[in-house]
Design an enzyme around this catalytic site. Structure first.
Site, short mmCIF file in Angstrom:
data_model
loop_
_atom_site.label_atom_id
_atom_site.label_comp_id
_atom_site.label_asym_id
_atom_site.label_seq_id
_atom_site.Cartn_x
_atom_site.Cartn_y
_atom_site.Cartn_z
N ARG A 170 0.83 -1.22 0.00
CA ARG A 170 0.00 0.00 0.00
C ARG A 170 0.86 1.26 0.00
O ARG A 170 0.55 2.26 0.65
CB ARG A 170 -0.94 0.04 1.21
N SER A 243 -10.74 0.33 3.38
CA SER A 243 -10.01 0.07 4.63
C SER A 243 -9.48 1.39 5.16
O SER A 243 -8.75 2.08 4.46
CB SER A 243 -8.82 -0.85 4.38
N GLU A 338 -4.69 4.31 6.37
CA GLU A 338 -4.33 4.14 4.96
C GLU A 338 -4.93 5.29 4.15
O GLU A 338 -4.39 5.72 3.13
CB GLU A 338 -4.91 2.80 4.47
P1 FAD Z 1 -8.24 9.67 -4.72
O1 FAD Z 1 -8.87 9.29 -3.44
O2 FAD Z 1 -8.90 10.69 -5.54
O3 FAD Z 1 -6.73 10.12 -4.44
C1 FAD Z 1 -5.87 9.33 -3.68
C2 FAD Z 1 -4.48 9.97 -3.67
O4 FAD Z 1 -3.95 10.01 -4.99
C3 FAD Z 1 -4.49 11.44 -3.23
O5 FAD Z 1 -3.30 11.69 -2.53
C4 FAD Z 1 -4.49 12.22 -4.54
O6 FAD Z 1 -3.96 13.52 -4.41
C5 FAD Z 1 -3.64 11.34 -5.41
N1 FAD Z 1 -3.95 11.41 -6.85
C6 FAD Z 1 -5.13 11.14 -7.44
N2 FAD Z 1 -5.02 11.22 -8.78
C7 FAD Z 1 -3.73 11.55 -9.03
C8 FAD Z 1 -2.98 11.77 -10.24
N3 FAD Z 1 -3.52 11.65 -11.44
N4 FAD Z 1 -1.67 12.10 -10.12
C9 FAD Z 1 -1.08 12.21 -8.91
N5 FAD Z 1 -1.74 12.02 -7.74
C10 FAD Z 1 -3.04 11.69 -7.82
N6 FAD Z 1 -7.68 0.19 -2.17
C11 FAD Z 1 -6.93 -0.90 -2.37
O7 FAD Z 1 -5.70 -0.80 -2.48
N7 FAD Z 1 -7.50 -2.14 -2.45
C12 FAD Z 1 -8.82 -2.34 -2.34
O8 FAD Z 1 -9.30 -3.46 -2.45
C13 FAD Z 1 -9.65 -1.19 -2.11
N8 FAD Z 1 -10.99 -1.33 -1.95
C14 FAD Z 1 -11.76 -0.24 -1.70
C15 FAD Z 1 -13.13 -0.43 -1.50
C16 FAD Z 1 -13.95 0.66 -1.26
C17 FAD Z 1 -15.42 0.45 -1.06
C18 FAD Z 1 -13.39 1.97 -1.23
C19 FAD Z 1 -14.27 3.16 -1.01
C20 FAD Z 1 -12.02 2.15 -1.40
C21 FAD Z 1 -11.19 1.04 -1.63
N9 FAD Z 1 -9.80 1.18 -1.79
C22 FAD Z 1 -9.02 0.09 -2.04
C23 FAD Z 1 -9.15 2.50 -1.69
C24 FAD Z 1 -9.18 3.30 -3.02
O9 FAD Z 1 -10.20 2.84 -3.86
C25 FAD Z 1 -7.87 3.23 -3.77
O10 FAD Z 1 -6.83 3.75 -2.98
C26 FAD Z 1 -7.89 4.00 -5.09
O11 FAD Z 1 -6.72 3.78 -5.83
C27 FAD Z 1 -8.07 5.51 -4.91
O12 FAD Z 1 -8.31 6.05 -6.19
P2 FAD Z 1 -8.99 7.46 -6.37
O13 FAD Z 1 -8.95 7.80 -7.82
O14 FAD Z 1 -10.32 7.48 -5.74
O15 FAD Z 1 -7.96 8.37 -5.58
P1 NAP Z 2 -10.48 -10.66 4.27
O1 NAP Z 2 -10.57 -11.65 3.18
O2 NAP Z 2 -11.53 -10.66 5.35
O3 NAP Z 2 -9.06 -10.78 4.95
C1 NAP Z 2 -8.74 -9.97 6.07
C2 NAP Z 2 -7.29 -9.54 5.98
O4 NAP Z 2 -6.46 -10.68 6.02
C3 NAP Z 2 -7.02 -8.83 4.69
O5 NAP Z 2 -6.77 -7.50 5.01
C4 NAP Z 2 -5.84 -9.54 4.06
O6 NAP Z 2 -4.70 -8.71 3.89
C5 NAP Z 2 -5.50 -10.65 4.99
N1 NAP Z 2 -5.53 -11.93 4.25
C6 NAP Z 2 -6.58 -12.77 4.09
N2 NAP Z 2 -6.22 -13.86 3.39
C7 NAP Z 2 -4.92 -13.69 3.08
C8 NAP Z 2 -3.97 -14.47 2.37
N3 NAP Z 2 -4.29 -15.65 1.84
N4 NAP Z 2 -2.73 -13.97 2.23
C9 NAP Z 2 -2.38 -12.79 2.75
N5 NAP Z 2 -3.23 -12.00 3.44
C10 NAP Z 2 -4.49 -12.46 3.61
O7 NAP Z 2 -10.41 -9.18 3.64
P2 NAP Z 2 -11.55 -8.27 3.02
O8 NAP Z 2 -11.77 -7.11 3.90
O9 NAP Z 2 -12.72 -9.08 2.59
O10 NAP Z 2 -10.81 -7.72 1.73
C11 NAP Z 2 -10.49 -8.58 0.67
C12 NAP Z 2 -9.34 -7.99 -0.13
O11 NAP Z 2 -9.71 -6.72 -0.66
C13 NAP Z 2 -8.09 -7.75 0.72
O12 NAP Z 2 -6.97 -8.03 -0.05
C14 NAP Z 2 -8.15 -6.29 1.04
O13 NAP Z 2 -6.87 -5.71 1.18
C15 NAP Z 2 -8.84 -5.71 -0.18
N6 NAP Z 2 -9.60 -4.52 0.22
C16 NAP Z 2 -8.90 -3.39 0.40
C17 NAP Z 2 -9.55 -2.22 0.75
C18 NAP Z 2 -8.79 -0.94 0.89
O14 NAP Z 2 -9.41 0.09 0.99
N7 NAP Z 2 -7.49 -0.99 0.91
C19 NAP Z 2 -10.92 -2.22 0.94
C20 NAP Z 2 -11.60 -3.42 0.78
C21 NAP Z 2 -10.93 -4.59 0.41
P3 NAP Z 2 -4.49 -7.75 2.63
O15 NAP Z 2 -5.38 -6.59 2.88
O16 NAP Z 2 -3.05 -7.42 2.73
O17 NAP Z 2 -4.85 -8.49 1.38
#
Ligand code: FAD
Ligand code: NAP
Length: 342
Positions: A170, A243, A338
């Site tokens: 991340r 998250s 995050e």
């Molecule tokens: P923004 O929120 O608009 O911006 C995020 C950052 O990027 C800010 O610092 C902004 O200034 C910068 N930025 C945006 N665009 C640019 C650009 N073109 N150039 C330079 N900087 C820029 N994240 C995960 O990693 N895994 C997941 O599974 C995941 N699941 C999610 C589920 C839900 C329901 C939600 C709401 C969020 C989730 N996220 C997840 C978090 C999020 O979706 C990601 O971090 C996504 O990449 C953010 O994209 P955005 O365009 O909305 O960025």
């Molecule tokens: P989940 O399956 O309930 O798992 C809980 C946590 O355990 C996750 O955060 C994941 O870490 C870790 N995990 C589970 N199985 C794993 C494996 N086999 N190996 C390594 N790590 C494992 O998680 P969930 O909330 O439903 O989300 C599913 C996936 O979507 C995850 O990868 C999560 O990161 C991603 N997600 C991210 C965001 C975001 O905003 N960043 C939001 C929603 C979902 P990791 O998170 O490192 O994978």
């Protein structure tokens, strides 16, 4: 050549429609970049602007605790194209303002492998490298080829290849030493014609099995979409930014001590130690499903903080601080947000 009108800067614009937490906050100034041809004018505006500048994609990783007293630049450039292909790989470029899931489905529909586990993540292509988005055992760094960016300070164009992005869990250089310094214009991914699918994340394998499906780029993408829809709050209905906290990575010794005290602790091997599931830690502290006014903790995943309607950013933030404190007290583990907090 198409002539584009000059950049329009609007004042006191509500950011509610532009970010997924859905707080009623305003930007002092707001402008949109819709076409690459507008870049010179936009860069001039940014360099001459008196005050902070915030680039915004889909606003799905942001928490606003107050009005933004500066310029918000919404990145809305669109376009997806195949730029190169060979026997094994297809290189696909997405413009920064392209919706991430549209981009993933463009690749999935052509059976190009690498991004299928990252289906349905909100946000835009241009933001995907910022925190090296990841889900279900895959991160974008696994398929990332390069990105085009422009320095906000000098206007200099620069290409970044994978080795220059400092991708981590991340994390990338754009969240670290180059934070806020570059505008990402487009990102190119290297997709595989014959991918090795990653179904190691338990939920995917069981979802495929339950549907009687064999793993393929399309079936894995569809399984991920089904799992996500069943578990995560839809920002269209309930404000959230995914998250709220990163999963903490702790040292081996600290882990062994915790494991002795809490044998069921959810943990996974990680670079530099052991990764704990922050959601599990928060749940053990009794926060899952907690609600105070319109600020709450999601009832299916304690890692997600939610705005049920009219929660302010400060309310969500103070809830986050209480969670951090209680996890620290119970487990001695420091959680870090995050989400980007403004
Ligand atoms: P923004 O929120 O608009 O911006 C995020 C950052 O990027 C800010 O610092 C902004 O200034 C910068 N930025 C945006 N665009 C640019 C650009 N073109 N150039 C330079 N900087 C820029 N994240 C995960 O990693 N895994 C997941 O599974 C995941 N699941 C999610 C589920 C839900 C329901 C939600 C709401 C969020 C989730 N996220 C997840 C978090 C999020 O979706 C990601 O971090 C996504 O990449 C953010 O994209 P955005 O365009 O909305 O960025
Ligand atoms: P989940 O399956 O309930 O798992 C809980 C946590 O355990 C996750 O955060 C994941 O870490 C870790 N995990 C589970 N199985 C794993 C494996 N086999 N190996 C390594 N790590 C494992 O998680 P969930 O909330 O439903 O989300 C599913 C996936 O979507 C995850 O990868 C999560 O990161 C991603 N997600 C991210 C965001 C975001 O905003 N960043 C939001 C929603 C979902 P990791 O998170 O490192 O994978």
């Amino acid at each position: 050549m198409i002539q584009h009108p000059p950049i329009v800067v609007r004042q006191q614009i509500s950011l509610k429609p532009y970010h997924t937490f859905g707080m009623e906050v305003k930007a002092r100034d707001f402008a949109e970049l819709s076409h690459e041809q507008e870049l010179p004018a936009m860069l001039k505006l940014i360099s001459q602007y008196q005050g902070p500048v915030l680039l915004m994609g889909g606003g799905s990783n942001m928490l606003f605790t107050k009005d933004f007293e500066g310029l918000v630049v919404k990145i809305s450039t669109r376009g997806i194209e195949i730029v190169e292909e060979d026997e094994d790989f297809v290189y696909v470029r997405g413009m920064a303002g392209e919706n991430w899931d549209d981009f993933v489905q463009f690749c999935v529909s052509r059976n190009l492998g690498g991004l299928e586990n990252l289906s349905l993540i909100p946000g835009n292509v241009g933001s995907s490298p910022i925190q090296n988005i990841g889900a279900y055992g895959v991160e974008i760094r696994d398929s990332f080829y390069m990105l085009d960016a422009i320095s906000l300070r000098t206007g200099e164009f620069r290409e970044f290849f994978a080795g220059e992005c400092d991708f981590g869990y991340r994390h990338s250089i754009f969240k670290g030493e180059l934070k806020g310094k570059y505008l990402i214009l487009s990102v190119t991914f290297r997709l595989k014609r014959n991918p090795v699918l990653n179904t190691s994340y338990g939920a995917i394998a069981s979802e495929l099995e339950a549907n009687g499906e064999t793993p393929s780029v399309k079936s894995v993408a569809a399984a991920v979409c089904r799992i996500r829809r069943s578990k995560l709050p839809d920002p269209e209905e309930t404000g959230n930014a995914g998250s709220f906290f990163k999963n903490p990575v702790i040292g081996e010794q600290q882990f062994l001590e915790l494991k002795q005290q809490y044998p069921a602790i959810a943990s996974y091997p990680a670079d530099g130690g052991v990764k704990l599931a922050a959601g599990w830690l928060i749940e053990q502290c009794g926060w899952k499903g907690f609600r105070e006014g319109d600020a709450g903790v999601h009832d299916k995943q304690a890692l997600v903080l939610v705005n049920y309607g009219n929660a302010t950013g400060t309310r969500i933030y103070s809830l986050a601080l209480k969670i951090i404190e209680s996890v620290k007290e119970k487990f001695g583990v420091q959680l870090e947000p995050e989400v980007n907090i403004y």
